[in-house]
Design an enzyme around this catalytic site. Structure first.
Site, PDB file in Angstrom:
ATOM      1  N   ARG A   1       0.171   2.766  -5.677  1.00 50.61           N
ATOM      2  CA  ARG A   1       0.585   1.903  -4.433  1.00 50.61           C
ATOM      3  C   ARG A   1       2.057   1.852  -4.644  1.00 50.61           C
ATOM      4  O   ARG A   1       2.651   1.227  -3.532  1.00 50.61           O
ATOM      5  CB  ARG A   1      -0.245   0.506  -4.557  1.00 50.61           C
ATOM      6  CG  ARG A   1       0.212  -0.242  -3.114  1.00 50.61           C
ATOM      7  CD  ARG A   1      -0.467   0.443  -1.897  1.00 50.61           C
ATOM      8  NE  ARG A   1      -0.066  -0.482  -0.608  1.00 50.61           N
ATOM      9  CZ  ARG A   1       0.968  -0.130  -0.303  1.00 50.61           C
ATOM     10  NH1 ARG A   1       1.911   0.598  -0.532  1.00 50.61           N
ATOM     11  NH2 ARG A   1       1.414  -0.888   0.859  1.00 50.61           N
TER      12      ARG A   1
ATOM     13  N   GLY B   1      -2.834  -8.292   6.551  1.00 49.09           N
ATOM     14  CA  GLY B   1      -3.223  -8.974   7.924  1.00 49.09           C
ATOM     15  C   GLY B   1      -2.606 -10.376   8.139  1.00 49.09           C
ATOM     16  O   GLY B   1      -1.677 -10.545   7.523  1.00 49.09           O
TER      17      GLY B   1
ATOM     18  N   LEU C   1      -0.723   0.140   9.143  1.00 48.94           N
ATOM     19  CA  LEU C   1      -0.211  -1.369   8.846  1.00 48.94           C
ATOM     20  C   LEU C   1      -0.415  -1.899   7.728  1.00 48.94           C
ATOM     21  O   LEU C   1      -1.471  -1.700   7.036  1.00 48.94           O
ATOM     22  CB  LEU C   1      -0.974  -2.393   9.824  1.00 48.94           C
ATOM     23  CG  LEU C   1      -0.193  -3.712  10.012  1.00 48.94           C
ATOM     24  CD1 LEU C   1       1.255  -3.291  10.719  1.00 48.94           C
ATOM     25  CD2 LEU C   1      -1.061  -4.747  10.754  1.00 48.94           C
ATOM     26  N   ASP C   2       0.582  -2.562   7.093  1.00 47.47           N
ATOM     27  CA  ASP C   2       0.486  -3.024   5.552  1.00 47.47           C
ATOM     28  C   ASP C   2       0.399  -2.198   4.513  1.00 47.47           C
ATOM     29  O   ASP C   2       0.092  -2.401   3.317  1.00 47.47           O
ATOM     30  CB  ASP C   2      -0.512  -4.062   5.522  1.00 47.47           C
ATOM     31  CG  ASP C   2      -0.310  -5.566   6.333  1.00 47.47           C
ATOM     32  OD1 ASP C   2       1.126  -5.491   6.606  1.00 47.47           O
ATOM     33  OD2 ASP C   2      -1.207  -5.831   6.560  1.00 47.47           O
ATOM     34  N   GLU C   3       0.420  -0.680   4.727  1.00 45.50           N
ATOM     35  CA  GLU C   3       0.311   0.216   3.773  1.00 45.50           C
ATOM     36  C   GLU C   3       1.563   1.204   3.642  1.00 45.50           C
ATOM     37  O   GLU C   3       1.530   2.071   2.931  1.00 45.50           O
ATOM     38  CB  GLU C   3      -0.930   1.268   4.380  1.00 45.50           C
ATOM     39  CG  GLU C   3      -2.441   0.578   4.112  1.00 45.50           C
ATOM     40  CD  GLU C   3      -2.692   0.327   2.770  1.00 45.50           C
ATOM     41  OE1 GLU C   3      -2.114   0.674   1.743  1.00 45.50           O
ATOM     42  OE2 GLU C   3      -3.709  -0.795   2.659  1.00 45.50           O
TER      43      GLU C   3
END
Lengths: 280, 280, 280, 280
Positions: free
Chosen positions: B207, D197, D223-225
């Site tokens: 990540r 989220g 999103l958020d990645e």
């Protein structure tokens, strides 16, 4: 129902918490937060209680006083909504001032800012754009005592409970410091006692440290030696110049000073001789 | 004079601190430390008091119980010197085990370590060199329930108050977890809930995170979801491989687990539904 | 193929990286890591390159030397597998020693520990249980020069490249410090220059600081003033006694010293007058 | 003499640094800073060089291109003074916006802010008081594509090199994200991947974490990645409500976003598939 904050400082001994809680129970108070500390060295006891009750301040005070009068304690109770009135002093660097004003504007800092005093005109605009009075008190060796008199007048007239030196580069007189003991907080741009005096970032650079920091402390006559309230650090490397240290340091200074003011504003900071007790 | 630690958990309401302090004053106790917390969400009240008195444990217990029986509280008092008996479980990575044994040996951790259990023989030597019994309980799908029975036997026979999973790589049964609720602490090598499950450092690497961490938590049937006691982080960069993250992570894991055990050993950790209250 | 580490220090100027990489390209080296730093103050240039090639060390050295001889540089190339030989000196506190031995045992620290020297017998057992020689060199004012001669003998006989003072409480002579300049690392239990001299945790307590730290530095004749390699901190509160600060400090000391030794062992630390350059 | 920043990304292999430094030596460049990284996983090589020379940009580019054309590299050189033009997008929380504007005003951030876009009117005053254009682009499901077209127009007309989502609470379309890949930075108010989220501080509170954080990342369709650029944390306790976490979090968000923008503005951030390379 209203919220109150009670602080107490006295010689340590058995029964103090019981005495206080008896006084609070008598006015049907519900304790929301409570912290206490017994200092073995100084033999002092410190307590802070946040509670709610439907009784008036006078009633609460009377009850608490009645149950603690044998302690010869320094006792203080205030409504939580009676937040401290704060005067900010600044010279030319405005990063701490701007930060405090922002936190005040969004209601993050539970204080009333009642004005800004400076020995320069630099921060007039930012101050006045927040609807606050700006007092320009330039300093010369001759004018120092006159200006301090003017400063004390402002403190008195506006009911100032806390003076914040937000990178104010002048030394206050011993008299002023003594008179305002425990009510003036300074931000020093080093991790005291590491680099006292002027240009601490240059000192830090010359020494090649791997961490720089900032210290918020109460102001005493003995410069850079007042009781420490809060300290934080940031990591630096050999590649950071003294200017880079100053830039990195600005973030630390802002956080440390805002934190110290916040703690003070909630009555979480006590003087304990040359040290502090901080219920964080 | 002896030192005692009292912990109490009950429904919140007025008069609790007063009730406790009355009970303590009746046995001439001097409060050394006290922390309390009222949780608005759960409506629960938590208190920890460390005090000294010349009275015996039974007398103290009786007085505290008498003054708090109306609270339907979970009340516990112990002599400070009656430190918890700890069983450590480990698989093959021994860094947390070695660290706990060292802190125990120099009397930094106020616990009695009463043995080490493992599903591998790897840590026998280091365990036995500390004069501690080492129980090898290898696991196969068939042997699991037998081994857990053996484990429970050890827990019971040695009066174990805390089981520490110091990188124990097997999952304990729901039954065991329920039976030992609030008495088993695990170290998970990620900043939960970030990287659950196996190989969290590989997940962190994939990540590309800039911080890795470790989490000490109470063990529940729901793996990696138990109440969190302590977390810490370390900074990493793009140049750190998954192996490097694991190396950096070992330091964090040791510190976090030792801290959690230390907090538990001083009765500073309370279960509050899915969260904890930690008087740090 | 073998891995090599090259370090170079010289007066700054154009073409240095080009010269080095030409020398490396001539031996078909593939650069794995490279860091460099130009110090504007000292006018010095520092470079570290880790590379792989199938050529022998002598060939690589000859090529690098040929392309950099005009730089009058301090140039060093070693096989990555030729790890430094380390001698540890300790007095009675063993937490740093135990930590270094553990990291060495699990191959985390890329060094060969070749022995432990102490002015006390306290650490003999832990040393010998790791299969390492323990030399007891007790110190009296009269014996100091004799013991330092013995120490130098050990350093020479065992090919020691780094001496680590892992809480060694005696002051080494100026002569020794000069002779071993850049090859002796000490751990000081404060955030230098904050609390020099003895009992820094007591000084920190008396001053009421909110952060304590540790400093790993090269040893020079000027005690507590050697170039700083690494520093870290931990947060403390008013409630921490001087003993508690020492306990918290032990963790910081271990991490800081291990980190400094690790950096040194990978040739990442350069002396730059009174400062260091650290390619972390 | 002028300062330049060169960045290069290509398949890894021998001779790359040599090729670049040959190209720079040919224009008499003096290297001030250089960082490089070889990623074993992706097989990619990344390099950033800051250098000075009296030659013009075109000459420098031609020389660097000539010596690296065999590498099929992504090569970029710019004058250090040609700082990126930045567009800020914001919704109602203004703490990140105010912070970026302040750092820009005191010349701490090496960027040109060319305007603020928002789906609310809240931040118009603070924007315009800095002499910057404020574009109000309210969003409804129907207007989304029209507004994004307007946004792209602004980006194009003002030569925007970086879009900063400073707590912009709307999701940008996949098309927009793809078209602006590597040029849009978002601040997410959690330590990704912990709490994706909405309402991450509420999630953090419910989970009872002991650390909260913020993440600056490149925006992708997922999103958020998006690849993470920077992360920092702050310590919290059981006593901090979700609101308190949000307050503490604001400081972390500001620092993390400012740091990410600063790194980007100095060309220190590279995309490496789903990760980043950051020369910090």
């Amino acid at each position: 129902m209203a919220n109150y904050i009670l602080t107490l400082k006295c010689a340590d001994g058995p029964g103090i918490i019981h005495a206080i809680t008896t006084g609070l129970l008598d006015v049907s108070a519900n304790i929301l937060e409570q912290e206490q500390y017994s200092d073995t060295d100084s033999g002092l006891f410190f307590l802070r209680t946040r509670f709610e009750t439907s009784e008036e301040l006078e009633t609460v005070l009377a009850s608490a006083a009645a149950h603690t009068h044998h302690l010869d304690a320094s006792l203080r109770i205030r409504r939580e909504s009676d937040i401290p009135r704060v005067l900010i002093m600044v010279s030319q660097y405005d990063h701490c001032l701007v930060d405090l004003l922002y936190r005040w504007r969004i209601h993050e800092l539970p204080v009333d800012i009642v004005g800004v005093v400076s020995n320069h005109e630099t921060c007039r605009e930012i101050t006045e754009s927040h609807g606050l009075p700006f007092d320009y008190l330039p300093l010369t060796p001759e004018s120092k005592s006159v200006q301090e008199a003017r400063l004390l007048e402002i403190v008195e007239q506006r009911g100032v409970g806390l003076v914040v030196l937000a990178r104010y580069m002048q030394i206050l007189s011993d008299d002023f410091c003594r008179g305002m003991a425990g009510r003036v907080i300074n931000i020093h741009h080093s991790l005291l006692p590491g680099f006292k005096g002027a240009k601490p970032y240059h000192q830090a650079y010359a020494r090649g440290v791997k961490l720089i920091g900032a210290t918020a402390h109460f102001v005493t006559g003995d410069l850079d030696e007042g009781p420490i309230i809060e300290q934080q650090v940031a990591r630096v490397t050999h590649a950071d110049t003294a200017d880079a240290l100053a830039e990195i340091g600005r973030d630390v200074e802002r956080l440390v000073l805002a934190r110290a003011v916040h703690l003070f504003a909630e009555d979480r900071v006590f003087l304990n001789n040359k040290r502090t007790v901080v219920f964080g």
